[in-house]
Design an enzyme around this catalytic site. Structure first.
Site, PDB file in Angstrom:
ATOM      1  N   ASP A  38      45.180   2.568 -28.159  1.00  0.00           N
ATOM      2  CA  ASP A  38      45.201   3.553 -27.080  1.00  0.00           C
ATOM      3  C   ASP A  38      44.861   4.950 -27.609  1.00  0.00           C
ATOM      4  O   ASP A  38      45.469   5.427 -28.559  1.00  0.00           O
ATOM      5  CB  ASP A  38      46.599   3.554 -26.439  1.00  0.00           C
ATOM      6  CG  ASP A  38      46.596   4.033 -24.997  1.00  0.00           C
ATOM      7  OD1 ASP A  38      45.794   4.920 -24.676  1.00  0.00           O
ATOM      8  OD2 ASP A  38      47.406   3.515 -24.207  1.00  0.00           O
ATOM      9  N   THR A  79      44.349   5.039 -19.277  1.00  0.00           N
ATOM     10  CA  THR A  79      44.823   3.781 -19.855  1.00  0.00           C
ATOM     11  C   THR A  79      44.614   2.588 -18.926  1.00  0.00           C
ATOM     12  O   THR A  79      44.081   1.551 -19.334  1.00  0.00           O
ATOM     13  CB  THR A  79      46.309   3.896 -20.220  1.00  0.00           C
ATOM     14  OG1 THR A  79      46.468   4.926 -21.202  1.00  0.00           O
ATOM     15  CG2 THR A  79      46.836   2.587 -20.792  1.00  0.00           C
ATOM     16  N   LYS A 161      53.339  -0.238 -23.334  1.00  0.00           N
ATOM     17  CA  LYS A 161      53.074   0.137 -21.945  1.00  0.00           C
ATOM     18  C   LYS A 161      52.918  -1.113 -21.083  1.00  0.00           C
ATOM     19  O   LYS A 161      52.200  -2.044 -21.470  1.00  0.00           O
ATOM     20  CB  LYS A 161      51.786   0.953 -21.841  1.00  0.00           C
ATOM     21  CG  LYS A 161      51.839   2.330 -22.478  1.00  0.00           C
ATOM     22  CD  LYS A 161      50.520   3.054 -22.238  1.00  0.00           C
ATOM     23  CE  LYS A 161      50.515   4.437 -22.859  1.00  0.00           C
ATOM     24  NZ  LYS A 161      49.219   5.143 -22.627  1.00  0.00           N
ATOM     25  N   HIS A 311      49.004  12.835 -27.236  1.00  0.00           N
ATOM     26  CA  HIS A 311      49.239  13.879 -26.235  1.00  0.00           C
ATOM     27  C   HIS A 311      50.117  15.009 -26.782  1.00  0.00           C
ATOM     28  O   HIS A 311      50.048  16.132 -26.290  1.00  0.00           O
ATOM     29  CB  HIS A 311      49.917  13.284 -25.002  1.00  0.00           C
ATOM     30  CG  HIS A 311      48.985  12.506 -24.120  1.00  0.00           C
ATOM     31  ND1 HIS A 311      47.936  13.083 -23.451  1.00  0.00           N
ATOM     32  CD2 HIS A 311      48.962  11.182 -23.797  1.00  0.00           C
ATOM     33  CE1 HIS A 311      47.299  12.161 -22.751  1.00  0.00           C
ATOM     34  NE2 HIS A 311      47.889  10.994 -22.949  1.00  0.00           N
ATOM     35  N   HIS A 355      40.088   4.653 -24.356  1.00  0.00           N
ATOM     36  CA  HIS A 355      39.491   5.978 -24.177  1.00  0.00           C
ATOM     37  C   HIS A 355      39.730   6.775 -25.446  1.00  0.00           C
ATOM     38  O   HIS A 355      40.461   6.337 -26.342  1.00  0.00           O
ATOM     39  CB  HIS A 355      40.099   6.722 -22.974  1.00  0.00           C
ATOM     40  CG  HIS A 355      41.603   6.844 -23.016  1.00  0.00           C
ATOM     41  ND1 HIS A 355      42.266   7.714 -23.855  1.00  0.00           N
ATOM     42  CD2 HIS A 355      42.576   6.184 -22.333  1.00  0.00           C
ATOM     43  CE1 HIS A 355      43.559   7.598 -23.688  1.00  0.00           C
ATOM     44  NE2 HIS A 355      43.785   6.659 -22.772  1.00  0.00           N
ATOM     45  N   HIS A 489      42.752  13.485 -21.861  1.00  0.00           N
ATOM     46  CA  HIS A 489      41.460  12.796 -21.750  1.00  0.00           C
ATOM     47  C   HIS A 489      41.059  12.857 -20.285  1.00  0.00           C
ATOM     48  O   HIS A 489      41.301  13.839 -19.631  1.00  0.00           O
ATOM     49  CB  HIS A 489      41.559  11.350 -22.277  1.00  0.00           C
ATOM     50  CG  HIS A 489      42.864  10.678 -21.990  1.00  0.00           C
ATOM     51  ND1 HIS A 489      43.114   9.981 -20.834  1.00  0.00           N
ATOM     52  CD2 HIS A 489      44.010  10.620 -22.715  1.00  0.00           C
ATOM     53  CE1 HIS A 489      44.350   9.495 -20.861  1.00  0.00           C
ATOM     54  NE2 HIS A 489      44.924   9.875 -21.975  1.00  0.00           N
TER      55      HIS A 489
END
Length: 548
Positions: A38, A79, A161, A311, A355, A489
């Site tokens: 991720d 995501t 996740k 992040h 991404h 992103h």
């Protein structure tokens, strides 16, 4: 004596033939392992190359097929969208996961991409278990594998996740497991089963989340060896939000809520979230006996801690370098285990990302690099005032979500206004804001055939039922302002769209490919290897280099 010699010779030939057959790849792989990292920018692979060990990322690149120019081909790089696209072979316009959240006009509320109130948690009593793939409109490779094998091939998804476990595995999967940050356990939902298997209960009983959170997180290497990063102490990091953004991190203290409880979310923001994911992936292969017969199985593994940390920290932070050096070791361990248990000749492993990410805007500003921050709240306030001035008082804007503006269709219809006109006026107004490069109405996306470029990317993200009335796209280097994110992103630019893509094992030829390819080609390529149908919404061709 001669007879004895001939007998020994025959035995030797038979023994050698049997030994050779063990290393001959079967007609189709017995196991497919799809690894998604991720928020992995492709430049991380190059930047940390000299510090990676030989059996992790380097082994995949040096012994596999490495696509250096693989891209996402849509604008909202998130995501949910990324994982759905990788495994369906379709763009968000087709598979329907247009964002992590979208707005339901009929209910006047946001909908999470994996939300499903018709299922119940299994292994947990929180809402984190009310999850399923019900909102995804297309099938995945895993779904096609299940159908083609009369539901005998196993398909399982694993991640911290929920969306990164659920969407890759698909609708018909045997299971998808994700992390419950309330308990530190791996859980699932009633979409898959009524109760957790004994082996999952045993895994949870080990309390590995507690084991990892009792650690002191120190750099893997001496701090002075992190030469690819900024100094550990710099002003371009959010850290854990408690004023601490430098090593060492006392995770036991940081995760402590009070004398009797722990904040298990902290694990997700550390490299050890990836360790837990790898541990569970190995336990899955062992206990579900994946790849042990001639009916192919599939395991999807998504490493999420790189996103949570991405992040919070600058891409040039020591913490980000540390998480990738540690992830390299986790991947090496996973590859070694798979090759020992299943055999390299029997498995296809592919690795990619959902991404990339932006740079830290404040850091880029300090070095005079083009950048900026866009304030969506401020712009929406002005937009509402503008529409009130043009059309009269009313709730003309229902919601703004990550670059999508949802207008009030009922009010527009009741006012006998043209939806096209209101959409176009909204787009024309938004393009005036500093930092906005493009604004396009839903009408234009439906009625104008774009073949390439930013507007085509917008169309690839646009689903008529679920998307907003106006899309906005920020300038390169710009991000939306956030109180919790330092980096983001969700753009169509190369730092978000160019991701690693590597295939390894089975009959995969060793090569480096420079031509531009889309990640929508992963799913049909895997389908061809398995001799099954491509996913039902697939829009892309196979990667022919893999079959040379």
């Amino acid at each position: 004596m001669r007879l004895l010699f001939l007998a020994c010779l025959c035995f030797s030939v038979i023994f050698q033939t049997n030994g050779q057959n063990k290393n001959i790849p079967p007609q189709r792989p017995k196991l497919v392992v799809g690894i998604v990292v991720d928020q992995m920018r492709i430049d991380y692979l190059y930047r940390y190359w000299n510090k990676f060990e030989n059996n992790g990322f380097k082994k995949l690149v040096n012994e596999g097929a490495f696509y250096k120019n693989a891209h996402l081909n849509y604008i909202f790089t998130q995501t949910g969208c990324g994982h759905a696209t990788i495994f369906t072979g379709a763009e968000p316009s087709v598979h329907g996961i247009v964002s992590n959240y979208w707005y339901l006009r009929s209910k006047k509320q946001k909908l999470y991409c994996c939300e499903d109130k018709n299922v119940t948690p299994v292994g947990s009593d929180t809402k984190k278990g009310n999850r399923s793939p019900v909102n995804m409109l297309a099938s995945t490779v895993g779904d096609e594998l299940r159908v083609s094998t009369l539901m005998k091939g196993k398909v399982i998804g694993v991640s911290l996740k929920d969306r990164a476990a659920i969407l890759p595995a698909g609708h018909t999967a045997n299971a998808a497991y994700w992390y419950d940050s309330d308990s530190g356990n791996m859980i699932t939902s009633s979409h898959y089963m009524k109760q957790l298997p004994k082996w999952v209960l045993d895994f949870n009983a080990k309390k590995l989340a507690d084991v990892y959170l009792d650690r002191l997180w120190t750099p893997l290497l001496p701090i002075e060896q992190y030469t690819e990063s900024l100094p550990d102490s710099n002003k371009f990091e959010y850290g854990f939000g408690n004023g601490q953004s430098v090593f060492p991190y006392d995770l036991a203290f940081i995760s402590k809520k009070d004398k009797t409880s722990r904040n298990y979310e902290v694990l997700m923001d550390t490299p050890f979230g990836n360790t837990l994911t790898k541990d569970f992936a190995i336990a899955t292969i062992m206990n579900e006996e994946l790849g042990k017969d001639d009916i192919p199985d599939m395991l999807t593994v998504s490493f999420s801690s790189t996103d949570y940390m991405g992040h919070r920290y600058n891409p040039y932070s020591v913490e980000m370098e540390d998480v990738y050096l540690r992830l390299d070791k986790e991947i090496a361990h996973l590859i070694e285990f798979i090759e020992t248990e299943v055999g390299k000749e029997n498995v296809v492993i592919f690795l990619t990302a959902d991404h990339g990410s932006s740079q830290h805007p404040d850091y880029m500003k300090s070095i005079k690099y083009p950048q900026g921050k866009f304030n969506p709240s401020y712009s929406m306030t002005l937009l509402k005032s503008y529409l009130n001035a043009v059309y009269g008082q009313g709730e003309w804007v229902m919601e703004y979500i990550d670059g999508q503006i949802y207008l009030n269709h009922n009010l527009i219809e009741d006012s006998k206004l043209s939806l096209k006109e209101v959409q176009e006026k909204t787009a024309d107004f938004m393009i005036q804001f500093n930092g906005i490069a493009n604004a396009m109405s839903a009408y234009s996306m439906v009625n104008t055939p774009f073949s390439d470029g930013i507007f085509k990317f917008m169309q690839n993200s646009f689903n008529q039922e679920r998307s907003g009335d106006v899309f906005i796209n920020l300038r390169p280097g710009w991000v939306e302002e956030s109180s919790i994110y330092m980096v983001n992103h969700n753009t169509p630019y190369s730092y978000d769209t160019n991701v690693p893509l590597i295939f390894y094992g089975w009959k995969i030829p060793r090569q480096t490919v420079y031509q531009k390819v889309n990640i929508t080609s992963i799913a049909p390529s895997i389908s061809f290897m398995l001799n099954i149908s491509t996913p039902n919404g697939c829009t892309s061709n196979i990667l022919t280099n893999l079959f040379n």
